[in-house]
Design a protein around this motif. Sequence first.
Motif, PDB file in Angstrom:
ATOM      1  N   MET A 230      -7.104  14.821  -2.360  1.00  0.00           N
ATOM      2  CA  MET A 230      -7.443  16.077  -1.712  1.00  0.00           C
ATOM      3  C   MET A 230      -7.721  15.824  -0.233  1.00  0.00           C
ATOM      4  SD  MET A 230      -7.380  18.271  -4.231  1.00  0.00           S
ATOM      5  CE  MET A 230      -8.150  19.686  -3.442  1.00  0.00           C
ATOM      6  N   ALA A 231      -7.241  16.723   0.620  1.00  0.00           N
ATOM      7  CA  ALA A 231      -7.584  16.722   2.046  1.00  0.00           C
ATOM      8  C   ALA A 231      -8.610  17.824   2.272  1.00  0.00           C
ATOM      9  CB  ALA A 231      -6.339  16.945   2.898  1.00  0.00           C
ATOM     10  N   ILE A 232      -9.711  17.491   2.927  1.00  0.00           N
ATOM     11  CA  ILE A 232     -10.799  18.442   3.149  1.00  0.00           C
ATOM     12  C   ILE A 232     -10.840  18.771   4.638  1.00  0.00           C
ATOM     13  CG2 ILE A 232     -13.264  18.878   2.876  1.00  0.00           C
ATOM     14  CD1 ILE A 232     -13.305  16.654   0.765  1.00  0.00           C
ATOM     15  N   PHE A 233     -10.598  20.043   4.952  1.00  0.00           N
ATOM     16  CA  PHE A 233     -10.541  20.493   6.339  1.00  0.00           C
ATOM     17  C   PHE A 233     -11.833  21.219   6.701  1.00  0.00           C
ATOM     18  CE2 PHE A 233      -6.224  20.309   4.696  1.00  0.00           C
ATOM     19  CZ  PHE A 233      -5.555  19.587   5.682  1.00  0.00           C
ATOM     20  N   SER A 234     -12.597  20.638   7.623  1.00  0.00           N
ATOM     21  CA  SER A 234     -13.827  21.257   8.152  1.00  0.00           C
ATOM     22  C   SER A 234     -14.794  21.657   7.050  1.00  0.00           C
ATOM     23  CB  SER A 234     -13.475  22.474   9.015  1.00  0.00           C
ATOM     24  OG  SER A 234     -12.630  22.105  10.096  1.00  0.00           O
ATOM     25  N   ASP A 235     -14.790  20.924   5.945  1.00  0.00           N
ATOM     26  CA  ASP A 235     -15.694  21.174   4.812  1.00  0.00           C
ATOM     27  C   ASP A 235     -15.517  22.561   4.210  1.00  0.00           C
ATOM     28  OD1 ASP A 235     -16.774  18.652   5.050  1.00  0.00           O
ATOM     29  OD2 ASP A 235     -18.456  19.314   6.291  1.00  0.00           O
TER      30      ASP A 235
ATOM     31  N   GLN B  20      -8.959  24.482  -3.000  1.00  0.00           N
ATOM     32  CA  GLN B  20     -10.259  25.127  -3.133  1.00  0.00           C
ATOM     33  C   GLN B  20     -10.699  25.585  -1.749  1.00  0.00           C
ATOM     34  OE1 GLN B  20     -14.290  24.102  -5.459  1.00  0.00           O
ATOM     35  NE2 GLN B  20     -14.000  22.757  -3.709  1.00  0.00           N
ATOM     36  N   ILE B  21     -11.213  26.791  -1.689  1.00  0.00           N
ATOM     37  CA  ILE B  21     -11.683  27.330  -0.425  1.00  0.00           C
ATOM     38  C   ILE B  21     -13.127  27.786  -0.585  1.00  0.00           C
ATOM     39  CG2 ILE B  21     -10.745  29.636  -0.931  1.00  0.00           C
ATOM     40  CD1 ILE B  21     -10.286  29.949   2.109  1.00  0.00           C
ATOM     41  N   PHE B  22     -13.954  27.437   0.388  1.00  0.00           N
ATOM     42  CA  PHE B  22     -15.332  27.913   0.432  1.00  0.00           C
ATOM     43  C   PHE B  22     -15.325  29.244   1.177  1.00  0.00           C
ATOM     44  CE2 PHE B  22     -15.965  23.706  -0.912  1.00  0.00           C
ATOM     45  CZ  PHE B  22     -17.268  23.554  -1.364  1.00  0.00           C
ATOM     46  N   ALA B  23     -15.306  30.338   0.410  1.00  0.00           N
ATOM     47  CA  ALA B  23     -15.273  31.657   1.030  1.00  0.00           C
ATOM     48  C   ALA B  23     -16.565  31.934   1.788  1.00  0.00           C
ATOM     49  CB  ALA B  23     -15.035  32.728  -0.034  1.00  0.00           C
TER      50      ALA B  23
ATOM     51  N   LEU C 213     -20.056  30.714  -2.314  1.00  0.00           N
ATOM     52  CA  LEU C 213     -18.907  31.045  -3.160  1.00  0.00           C
ATOM     53  C   LEU C 213     -17.723  30.150  -2.838  1.00  0.00           C
ATOM     54  CD1 LEU C 213     -17.460  32.918  -5.227  1.00  0.00           C
ATOM     55  CD2 LEU C 213     -16.885  34.399  -3.277  1.00  0.00           C
ATOM     56  N   ARG C 214     -17.153  29.536  -3.890  1.00  0.00           N
ATOM     57  CA  ARG C 214     -15.947  28.730  -3.740  1.00  0.00           C
ATOM     58  C   ARG C 214     -14.911  29.174  -4.771  1.00  0.00           C
ATOM     59  NH1 ARG C 214     -18.679  22.999  -4.944  1.00  0.00           N
ATOM     60  NH2 ARG C 214     -20.304  23.991  -3.712  1.00  0.00           N
ATOM     61  N   ILE C 215     -13.657  29.189  -4.366  1.00  0.00           N
ATOM     62  CA  ILE C 215     -12.558  29.664  -5.218  1.00  0.00           C
ATOM     63  C   ILE C 215     -11.510  28.565  -5.298  1.00  0.00           C
ATOM     64  CG2 ILE C 215     -10.796  31.431  -5.567  1.00  0.00           C
ATOM     65  CD1 ILE C 215     -12.510  33.257  -3.739  1.00  0.00           C
ATOM     66  N   GLY C 216     -11.090  28.225  -6.509  1.00  0.00           N
ATOM     67  CA  GLY C 216     -10.103  27.183  -6.702  1.00  0.00           C
ATOM     68  C   GLY C 216      -8.886  27.668  -7.460  1.00  0.00           C
ATOM     69  N   TYR C 217      -7.754  27.075  -7.149  1.00  0.00           N
ATOM     70  CA  TYR C 217      -6.506  27.391  -7.861  1.00  0.00           C
ATOM     71  C   TYR C 217      -5.678  26.114  -7.970  1.00  0.00           C
ATOM     72  CZ  TYR C 217      -1.737  28.834  -8.786  1.00  0.00           C
ATOM     73  OH  TYR C 217      -0.480  28.935  -9.327  1.00  0.00           O
ATOM     74  N   SER C 218      -5.008  25.952  -9.101  1.00  0.00           N
ATOM     75  CA  SER C 218      -4.091  24.823  -9.263  1.00  0.00           C
ATOM     76  C   SER C 218      -2.887  25.249 -10.097  1.00  0.00           C
ATOM     77  CB  SER C 218      -4.788  23.632  -9.934  1.00  0.00           C
ATOM     78  OG  SER C 218      -5.243  23.972 -11.230  1.00  0.00           O
ATOM     79  N   TYR C 219      -1.781  24.578  -9.843  1.00  0.00           N
ATOM     80  CA  TYR C 219      -0.551  24.818 -10.592  1.00  0.00           C
ATOM     81  C   TYR C 219       0.034  23.480 -11.015  1.00  0.00           C
ATOM     82  CZ  TYR C 219       4.281  26.032 -11.695  1.00  0.00           C
ATOM     83  OH  TYR C 219       5.492  26.162 -12.324  1.00  0.00           O
TER      84      TYR C 219
ATOM     85  N   THR D 281     -10.574  28.764 -10.796  1.00  0.00           N
ATOM     86  CA  THR D 281     -12.005  28.515 -10.927  1.00  0.00           C
ATOM     87  C   THR D 281     -12.759  29.342  -9.891  1.00  0.00           C
ATOM     88  OG1 THR D 281     -11.943  26.596  -9.437  1.00  0.00           O
ATOM     89  CG2 THR D 281     -11.712  26.172 -11.802  1.00  0.00           C
ATOM     90  N   LEU D 282     -13.957  29.735 -10.268  1.00  0.00           N
ATOM     91  CA  LEU D 282     -14.848  30.478  -9.388  1.00  0.00           C
ATOM     92  C   LEU D 282     -16.211  29.822  -9.480  1.00  0.00           C
ATOM     93  CD1 LEU D 282     -15.172  33.037  -7.574  1.00  0.00           C
ATOM     94  CD2 LEU D 282     -15.952  34.226  -9.639  1.00  0.00           C
ATOM     95  N   GLY D 283     -16.685  29.263  -8.376  1.00  0.00           N
ATOM     96  CA  GLY D 283     -17.967  28.575  -8.358  1.00  0.00           C
ATOM     97  C   GLY D 283     -18.964  29.309  -7.478  1.00  0.00           C
ATOM     98  N   VAL D 284     -20.199  29.439  -7.955  1.00  0.00           N
ATOM     99  CA  VAL D 284     -21.232  30.173  -7.231  1.00  0.00           C
ATOM    100  C   VAL D 284     -22.511  29.348  -7.204  1.00  0.00           C
ATOM    101  CG1 VAL D 284     -22.605  32.288  -7.113  1.00  0.00           C
ATOM    102  CG2 VAL D 284     -20.259  32.386  -7.968  1.00  0.00           C
ATOM    103  N   THR D 285     -23.075  29.171  -6.014  1.00  0.00           N
ATOM    104  CA  THR D 285     -24.391  28.552  -5.878  1.00  0.00           C
ATOM    105  C   THR D 285     -25.447  29.629  -6.032  1.00  0.00           C
ATOM    106  OG1 THR D 285     -23.561  26.824  -4.418  1.00  0.00           O
ATOM    107  CG2 THR D 285     -25.917  27.267  -4.362  1.00  0.00           C
TER     108      THR D 285
END
Length: 335
Positions: free
Chosen positions: A245-250, A288-291, A295-301, A319-323
Amino acid sequence: MKRIFKSLVLLLCLGMMSGARAQQNVQFTQYVFNSMSVNPAYAGYKEELFAQLGLRSQWVDLEGAPQTGLLSIDGLLDLYGARRHGGGVQIMADQLGPQTATSAYLNYAYRLRLDREDTQRLSFGVGAGLTQYSLDGTMITVLDDGDNVLPTGKISNFVPDIRFGIYYHNARWYAGASIMDLLSGTSADNLFRWDQTTVDRIRRKRHLYLIGGMLVDVNESLKLRPSLLYKDDFLGPSSLDINVMAIFSDRLWLGGGIRTGVSAFRRDYRRFTGDRLSGMNAVSFVMQIFATDRLRIGYSYDYMLSRLNGLQNGSHEMTLGVTLGRPLDRIKCYF
């Protein structure tokens, strides 16, 4: 063709009277975002109350293909103390053709602080739960009537289970090992047995999971996060997931991976399959994007590379992740 397919699905699910003596557990491409699904010692790692919903549709357009839902929540049990105790709840529902498995687990992790600066922890985890396995005979189309092994209606059984894990992490790398579905045993050695009118043959099998990964700083706004997952059911083919995974600006995670078979041990299944099993299983795209900070939203294919390639249109996972509560500024969670 429909009748033949349903019969093949049934044989794969039940493994009756054949050499298919084991089956792999439910798999999630996005285990990299919440490893409690494969290791109970991960509970509380993020040191904040975190909830995640995951939905996986596997082998799209193939009738009777697996559909899986996962809901989990975990956090620290002593948030304002020494942060030694993590806990989590995991609920999963899985359907494959006429068979379903619905489970609920409680997970606990004891987290040892290994240095004064608290930059590394070693966790020991245990999970206990209950799974209801069901088989709906009304959904089965058979070629020959009168098979006494097959149910005429819906049957189900409840099976208790436990799991164990160990998980180490510091700021740069992590590693873990776990045994899942410990009481389910293997198809050759079950701790629970029923007669042929029950669902003994569709229960999940005992699995070993090994996970590991690291974090590499490229520059101030870009990090690389390679990881791997090794899965073994002790009888059938082993499986290895390798992801980067490449993580851009967290904020934005982009990457992919491959899933392949591994011939680490000599197994009896080769007596029945020979060399017909393909090593490469799938390639994956993951994001995965930190909206927001909460809130974070993930998708994979997953694109299949095996002989199923021409029979389906890949696998989708969301996936839908919530703190929950106040996000902590003290740590950045990359694992």
